[in-house]
Design a protein around this motif. Structure first.
Motif, PDB file in Angstrom:
ATOM      1  N   PRO A 117       0.813  -1.215   0.000  1.00 12.68           N
ATOM      2  CA  PRO A 117       0.000   0.000   0.000  1.00 12.68           C
ATOM      3  C   PRO A 117       0.845   1.263   0.000  1.00 12.68           C
ATOM      4  O   PRO A 117       1.968   1.279   0.513  1.00 12.68           O
ATOM      5  N   VAL A 118       0.300   2.317  -0.582  1.00 13.11           N
ATOM      6  CA  VAL A 118       0.904   3.640  -0.515  1.00 13.11           C
ATOM      7  C   VAL A 118      -0.130   4.607   0.053  1.00 13.11           C
ATOM      8  O   VAL A 118      -1.331   4.333   0.051  1.00 13.11           O
ATOM      9  N   HIS A 119       0.347   5.742   0.554  1.00 13.77           N
ATOM     10  CA  HIS A 119      -0.548   6.781   1.035  1.00 13.77           C
ATOM     11  C   HIS A 119      -1.181   7.504  -0.151  1.00 13.77           C
ATOM     12  O   HIS A 119      -0.544   7.669  -1.201  1.00 13.77           O
ATOM     13  N   ALA A 120      -2.404   7.967   0.020  1.00 12.24           N
ATOM     14  CA  ALA A 120      -3.094   8.704  -1.043  1.00 12.24           C
ATOM     15  C   ALA A 120      -3.983   9.761  -0.417  1.00 12.24           C
ATOM     16  O   ALA A 120      -4.557   9.555   0.665  1.00 12.24           O
ATOM     17  N   ALA A 121      -4.093  10.902  -1.118  1.00 18.58           N
ATOM     18  CA  ALA A 121      -4.922  11.996  -0.613  1.00 18.58           C
ATOM     19  C   ALA A 121      -5.267  12.957  -1.740  1.00 18.58           C
ATOM     20  O   ALA A 121      -4.632  12.952  -2.801  1.00 18.58           O
ATOM     21  N   ARG A 122      -6.266  13.786  -1.489  1.00 18.20           N
ATOM     22  CA  ARG A 122      -6.593  14.887  -2.395  1.00 18.20           C
ATOM     23  C   ARG A 122      -5.656  16.056  -2.117  1.00 18.20           C
ATOM     24  O   ARG A 122      -5.342  16.361  -0.963  1.00 18.20           O
ATOM     25  N   ASP A 158      -4.370  23.979 -11.732  1.00 13.88           N
ATOM     26  CA  ASP A 158      -5.426  24.654 -12.503  1.00 13.88           C
ATOM     27  C   ASP A 158      -6.650  24.982 -11.652  1.00 13.88           C
ATOM     28  O   ASP A 158      -7.694  25.365 -12.181  1.00 13.88           O
ATOM     29  N   GLY A 159      -6.527  24.822 -10.334  1.00 12.24           N
ATOM     30  CA  GLY A 159      -7.646  25.119  -9.454  1.00 12.24           C
ATOM     31  C   GLY A 159      -8.502  23.917  -9.122  1.00 12.24           C
ATOM     32  O   GLY A 159      -9.388  24.008  -8.262  1.00 12.24           O
ATOM     33  N   GLY A 160      -8.278  22.800  -9.795  1.00 13.41           N
ATOM     34  CA  GLY A 160      -9.016  21.577  -9.507  1.00 13.41           C
ATOM     35  C   GLY A 160      -8.325  20.758  -8.424  1.00 13.41           C
ATOM     36  O   GLY A 160      -7.713  21.295  -7.498  1.00 13.41           O
ATOM     37  N   GLU A 161      -8.407  19.433  -8.559  1.00 17.17           N
ATOM     38  CA  GLU A 161      -7.832  18.526  -7.572  1.00 17.17           C
ATOM     39  C   GLU A 161      -6.804  17.611  -8.218  1.00 17.17           C
ATOM     40  O   GLU A 161      -6.934  17.243  -9.386  1.00 17.17           O
ATOM     41  N   MET A 162      -5.808  17.254  -7.428  1.00 17.58           N
ATOM     42  CA  MET A 162      -4.854  16.210  -7.801  1.00 17.58           C
ATOM     43  C   MET A 162      -5.034  15.032  -6.854  1.00 17.58           C
ATOM     44  O   MET A 162      -5.486  15.191  -5.719  1.00 17.58           O
ATOM     45  N   LEU A 163      -4.638  13.869  -7.340  1.00 16.30           N
ATOM     46  CA  LEU A 163      -4.520  12.684  -6.494  1.00 16.30           C
ATOM     47  C   LEU A 163      -3.044  12.499  -6.184  1.00 16.30           C
ATOM     48  O   LEU A 163      -2.244  12.275  -7.095  1.00 16.30           O
TER      49      LEU A 163
END
Length: 654
Positions: free
Chosen positions: A149-154, A159-164
């Motif tokens: 497993p790896v850590h993940a977050a928003r 561009d003002g949106g979201e990245m994973l």
């Protein structure tokens, strides 16, 4: 707008099973080593990087070999990042792999998607699976995080949106890394910002290859006229592109045997690689110039390559090849990452539509023109510049949790790693004894005769082990750390000291047996293995109920090594005694059916050994390039090796 959501991906999957509890003390069995005849002719920078601190050991990582081939439907946690053009499905519990990249306007899948999850022995530490895009960090080979497993977050995107954001602590080199995925609105390309940091006060070797599985009925294009060819005969040589030895090797199905082609991309050319079908549809990957290398891996159409393709998925499924991008020209090299520095780059993945057929340079020019129109080189550089200030942004909503090893190192050092927090609440059972050593200065002993857990081998942890109370468990772990540091004589002394007062003697005896084998003392190694297995069986009988899975894994791992050591000195009766005490479920596994065949052959029971083949077995953790099945068959039968057992990757193995 771009969205990130959770999903469950259901696939026929084989369980990973428990890790091997025995520390991997032997030298790394890695196929990617260069024949000495080829070193002198390498470019100077390549020769330097090939010789720069290649990995000698898997420590502190444990081998993952507890999986089998019994697949059943299983739900896998997935994270989906999507805009109006693309949909990327990410598996955070399996190294953050992108399992699928779907282009919505054309309804085309851009990657090779494996319809099953079947672990196989291709990662540095064992379990790996094929398909999608994986992030290979650490050292030459598939990452030890392939099935972790790896850590993940928003995270906010440029561009003002979201990245994973995906991030983890890579344990072979003790380096944190991150991968940021985002889809600008209206974009046909998935952007990937990647960063590796070296927080140490010393240089550290590092490694990165983004590995992209695509269907093999493609032509692979990359801007090069030469490539470094590396096959299972371990020769590295510069060959022309596209045609080598009278065959156009840019079509994966034109090669008979498995091989790597590391493209020699000129310094002034844009970095990209594409795989296109006969109609001109497919995937292109491009990047900023830091990600210098490009590679094609083919399985080949020979029986061994076909068998491996079938082994990794289901019969009747289409085959695949790999296109890759890395920090240097070949995967045989490691990069020097200076103290308290970092390396970062940006990649882009998307569809490309252009006919790949015909003259090589004409096909390249068409592809480069089409790529320039779809995603100009300047836009990739601009996207990198826009992303970099966001790389330190602290994550928002947590979407998945990785290991606690990064948290342990941050507690030890006090390092500040903006953007990739390794929080204390991620610490778990594997880190607990080491946290106690860090805070209290002592290593707590195992409860109820439990097998010892994994060992930390970095110098600071070794220093702590050298100053803590010299209990048998501390001497065991200290010896492993000393062995990893190439202080083998001192390691043996530590294990011998621990043995004098140990209640559970088998972990120390096994370490001493490996040391004897490495020093050529095969009889003494066999004695110690036999004693270790006797002691393990006694400890297991005294252990508390409820932890038998750990004991079964320990008995299987130690029993397999003990049988091999005893057969090596013709002590077949002792080897048979170990075999008889293995669990019935262990003896039924394919790896141990092969061991049974070797034992029967050593006893002179050739017909019984031959019957093992007739009854059929599957060695789930058969190693890439291994020839153990073929060698046993050759002792038993003069006929050709049956196809179901033929995993040979090069004609010289015949």
């Amino acid at each position: 707008m771009t969205t990130i959501r959770r999903e469950v991906l259901t696939l026929p999957a084989a369980p990973l099973g428990p890790d091997n509890p025995l520390p991997p003390l032997r030298p790394l069995d890695e196929a990617h080593r260069i024949d000495e005849r080829d070193r002198a002719g390498l470019p100077r920078d390549m020769a330097r990087q090939v010789g720069y601190e290649p990995l000698r050991s898997l420590l502190p990582v444990q081998v993952r070999d507890g999986y089998d081939r019994e697949r059943a439907p299983r739900g896998l946690d997935a994270l989906v990042i999507e805009n109006d053009r693309l949909r990327a499905t990410v598996l955070p519990a399996l190294g953050g792999r992108i399992a699928s990249l779907h282009h919505k306007p054309t309804d085309r899948e851009l990657l090779y998607v494996n319809p099953v999850l079947q672990p196989a022995n291709f990662a540095l530490n064992g379990a790996w699976f094929s398909g999608g895009i994986e992030w290979n960090i650490g050292a030459t080979g598939h990452t030890t995080l392939s099935c972790s497993p790896v850590h993940a977050a928003r995270v906010p995107a440029p561009d003002g949106g979201e990245m994973l954001r995906l991030w983890e602590w890579e344990r072979l080199r003790d380096l944190p890394f991150q991968v940021d995925l985002w889809l600008p609105e209206g974009s046909d390309f998935l952007y990937v910002g990647a960063r590796i940091r070296n927080p140490h006060e010393r240089p550290v070797p590092t490694y990165w290859w983004s590995n992209i599985a695509v269907p093999e009925d493609r032509r692979v294009l990359a801007p090069a006229d030469e490539a470094w060819h590396f096959g299972y005969e371990r020769r590295l040589r510069l060959v022309p592109v596209p045609e080598y030895d009278g065959v156009d090797r840019t079509y994966p199905l034109n090669s008979t045997y498995a091989a790597d082609y590391f493209y020699e991309v000129p310094e002034d050319r844009r970095r990209w690689i594409a795989a296109l079908d006969a109609d001109g549809h497919g995937l292109v990957q491009t990047s900023t110039d830091t990600l210098r290398g490009r590679k094609l891996f083919v399985w080949g159409t020979g029986p061994g390559g076909r068998r491996w393709q079938e082994w990794l998925t289901e019969p009747g499924t289409g085959g695949y090849c790999e296109i890759q991008a890395g920090l240097v020209r070949t995967q045989l090299e490691h990069v020097r990452l200076e103290a308290e520095s970092e390396v970062s780059w940006l990649e882009a993945y998307g569809p490309l539509d252009t006919l790949p057929e015909g003259d090589w340079h004409t096909a390249l020019r068409r592809a480069e023109d089409r790529l320039a129109a779809a995603l100009p080189r300047a836009d990739v550089d601009a996207a990198y510049d826009a992303w970099l200030p966001y790389a330190d942004t602290e994550p928002g909503e947590r979407l998945a949790t990785g290991s606690g090893w990064g948290a342990l190192e941050v507690l030890r050092t006090g390092w500040k790693l903006p953007g990739t927090p390794f929080d204390e609440d991620t610490l778990g059972a594997p880190q607990r004894p080491w946290l106690h050593l860090l805070r209290a200065g002592s290593l707590p002993g195992p409860e109820h005769h439990e097998p010892p857990g994994g060992t930390l081998v970095a110098r600071p942890w070794r220093d702590m082990l050298e100053t803590t109370a010299a209990t048998p468990l501390a001497e065991y772990h200290l010896g492993v750390a000393q062995w990893h540091g190439d202080d083998r004589a001192q390691a043996v002394r530590s294990w011998e000291r621990g043995l004098k007062s140990a209640t559970d003697r088998w972990p120390l005896l096994r370490c001493l047996a490996v040391a004897d084998q490495e020093d050529g003392h095969r009889e003494r190694a066999a004695d110690r293995y036999a004693e270790a297995f006797d002691d393990l069986c006694a400890c297991r009988a005294d252990a508390a109920e409820g932890d038998d899975a750990a004991w079964a894994a320990a008995a299987a791992a130690l029993g397999r090594e003990a049988i091999g050591a005893l057969l090596a000195v013709d002590r077949t009766a002792d080897a048979r005694a170990v075999w008889e005490r293995l669990d019935p479920a262990t003896r039924a596994r394919g790896r141990f059916r092969l061991t049974e065949g070797e034992l029967l052959a050593a006893e002179g029971r050739t017909a019984d050994a031959r019957a093992v083949f007739d009854e059929g077995f599957e060695v789930a953790d058969l190693r890439e390039g291994a020839d153990s099945i073929g060698l046993l068959w050759a002792r038993l039968d003069e006929s050709p090796l049956p196809a179901r057992y033929d995993f040979r990757m090069w004609p010289d193995e015949e």
